[in-house]
Design a protein around this motif. Structure first.
Motif, short mmCIF file in Angstrom:
data_model
loop_
_atom_site.label_atom_id
_atom_site.label_comp_id
_atom_site.label_asym_id
_atom_site.label_seq_id
_atom_site.Cartn_x
_atom_site.Cartn_y
_atom_site.Cartn_z
N ASP A 279 0.84 -1.19 0.00
CA ASP A 279 0.00 0.00 0.00
C ASP A 279 0.88 1.25 0.00
O ASP A 279 1.67 1.46 0.90
N THR A 280 0.72 2.08 -1.00
CA THR A 280 1.54 3.28 -1.12
C THR A 280 0.92 4.47 -0.40
O THR A 280 1.49 5.54 -0.42
N GLN A 281 -0.25 4.28 0.20
CA GLN A 281 -0.96 5.37 0.87
C GLN A 281 -1.38 6.44 -0.13
O GLN A 281 -1.55 7.59 0.24
N LEU A 282 -1.50 6.09 -1.38
CA LEU A 282 -1.95 7.04 -2.39
C LEU A 282 -3.46 6.96 -2.53
O LEU A 282 -4.03 5.87 -2.61
N SER A 283 -4.09 8.11 -2.59
CA SER A 283 -5.53 8.15 -2.85
C SER A 283 -5.77 7.92 -4.33
O SER A 283 -4.84 8.00 -5.15
N ALA A 284 -7.00 7.65 -4.67
CA ALA A 284 -7.36 7.48 -6.08
C ALA A 284 -7.03 8.75 -6.86
O ALA A 284 -6.55 8.68 -8.01
N GLU A 285 -7.26 9.89 -6.27
CA GLU A 285 -6.95 11.16 -6.93
C GLU A 285 -5.45 11.33 -7.15
O GLU A 285 -5.01 11.78 -8.21
N LEU B 91 -3.50 11.78 -10.69
CA LEU B 91 -2.57 12.87 -10.99
C LEU B 91 -1.21 12.35 -11.46
O LEU B 91 -0.61 12.91 -12.38
N ILE B 92 -0.74 11.29 -10.84
CA ILE B 92 0.54 10.69 -11.24
C ILE B 92 0.44 10.15 -12.67
O ILE B 92 1.30 10.41 -13.51
N ARG B 93 -0.63 9.40 -12.93
CA ARG B 93 -0.81 8.84 -14.29
C ARG B 93 -0.92 9.95 -15.33
O ARG B 93 -0.32 9.86 -16.40
N LEU B 94 -1.70 10.97 -15.03
CA LEU B 94 -1.89 12.06 -15.98
C LEU B 94 -0.57 12.78 -16.26
O LEU B 94 -0.24 13.06 -17.42
N ALA C 50 5.95 1.09 -13.28
CA ALA C 50 5.37 1.72 -12.08
C ALA C 50 3.97 2.25 -12.37
O ALA C 50 3.06 2.09 -11.55
N MET C 51 3.77 2.83 -13.53
CA MET C 51 2.45 3.36 -13.89
C MET C 51 1.42 2.23 -14.03
O MET C 51 0.29 2.34 -13.58
N ILE C 52 1.84 1.15 -14.64
CA ILE C 52 0.95 -0.01 -14.79
C ILE C 52 0.60 -0.57 -13.41
O ILE C 52 -0.54 -0.92 -13.14
N SER C 53 1.56 -0.61 -12.52
CA SER C 53 1.36 -1.23 -11.20
C SER C 53 0.44 -0.43 -10.30
O SER C 53 -0.11 -0.97 -9.34
N LEU C 54 0.25 0.86 -10.57
CA LEU C 54 -0.61 1.69 -9.72
C LEU C 54 -2.02 1.13 -9.64
O LEU C 54 -2.72 1.35 -8.66
N ASN D 274 5.66 12.92 -4.52
CA ASN D 274 6.50 12.80 -3.32
C ASN D 274 6.04 11.64 -2.44
O ASN D 274 6.87 10.94 -1.86
N THR D 275 4.74 11.42 -2.34
CA THR D 275 4.22 10.29 -1.57
C THR D 275 4.65 8.97 -2.21
O THR D 275 5.12 8.05 -1.52
N LEU D 276 4.52 8.88 -3.52
CA LEU D 276 4.93 7.66 -4.23
C LEU D 276 6.42 7.42 -4.08
O LEU D 276 6.85 6.30 -3.78
N LEU D 277 7.22 8.45 -4.23
CA LEU D 277 8.68 8.29 -4.15
C LEU D 277 9.14 7.97 -2.72
O LEU D 277 10.10 7.22 -2.54
#
Length: 160
Positions: free
Chosen positions: A27-33, A37-40, A89-93, A148-151
């Motif tokens: 769990d990366t603690q990333l929200s859906a939003e 934003l990362i994908r976009l 990494a983008m696919i894995s999200l 920054n959260t992802l990294l």
């Protein structure tokens, strides 16, 4: 030990166990939003990903010249490897188990090369700087926070 103390101790242990189960390792603690934003932002740099990756490595080696000898081969080859990893990494999200297993293996390989947690923090700074320059105004505060959260998660998993 009094019964009340035993019960309190067992209750605390159950809470810790529930908490540990509630947050899986991947769990990366990333929200859906944040994921959106990362994908976009990634989609915006993807057409020039090789150049963006080269810019990242140039900045990285400027921030910490000692890292140049830890990455063998020309910057262009490292940039291609970086681009492939970024796409993964983008696919894995969107996947339940995420990147954790892959990151752990990559972290083990990096440890053999002498890369430590401080190097990952430098890499994160270099990548955020690169994204800021590459995306300009579309790299807003929310997008930056998401990256920054992802990294930070990548650093935690890879540094072991």
């Amino acid at each position: 030990m009094p019964a009340a103390a035993i019960q309190a101790s067992e209750t605390a242990a159950k809470r810790r166990t529930r908490r540990a189960k509630a947050v899986p390792v991947s769990d990366t603690q990333l929200s859906a939003e944040q994921k959106r934003l990362i994908r976009l932002s990634f989609l915006r740099v993807e057409p020039a990903l090789d150049l963006v990756a080269q810019l990242f490595f140039l900045k990285l080696f400027r921030l910490d010249p000692s890292l140049r000898k830890k990455f063998s081969g020309p910057v262009e080859i490292q940039a291609r490897k970086f681009a492939a990893g970024a796409k993964l990494a983008m696919i894995s999200l969107g996947h339940e188990d995420g990147l954790a297993p892959t990151l752990k293996l990559l972290g083990a390989r990096h440890r053999q090369l002498g890369i430590r947690a401080r190097h990952y923090r430098t890499m994160s700074r270099a990548l955020v700087w690169t994204l800021e320059r590459s995306l300009d105004k579309s790299f807003d505060r929310d997008t930056k926070d998401a990256w920054n959260t992802l990294l930070a998660y990548f650093t935690k998993v890879m540094a072991g």
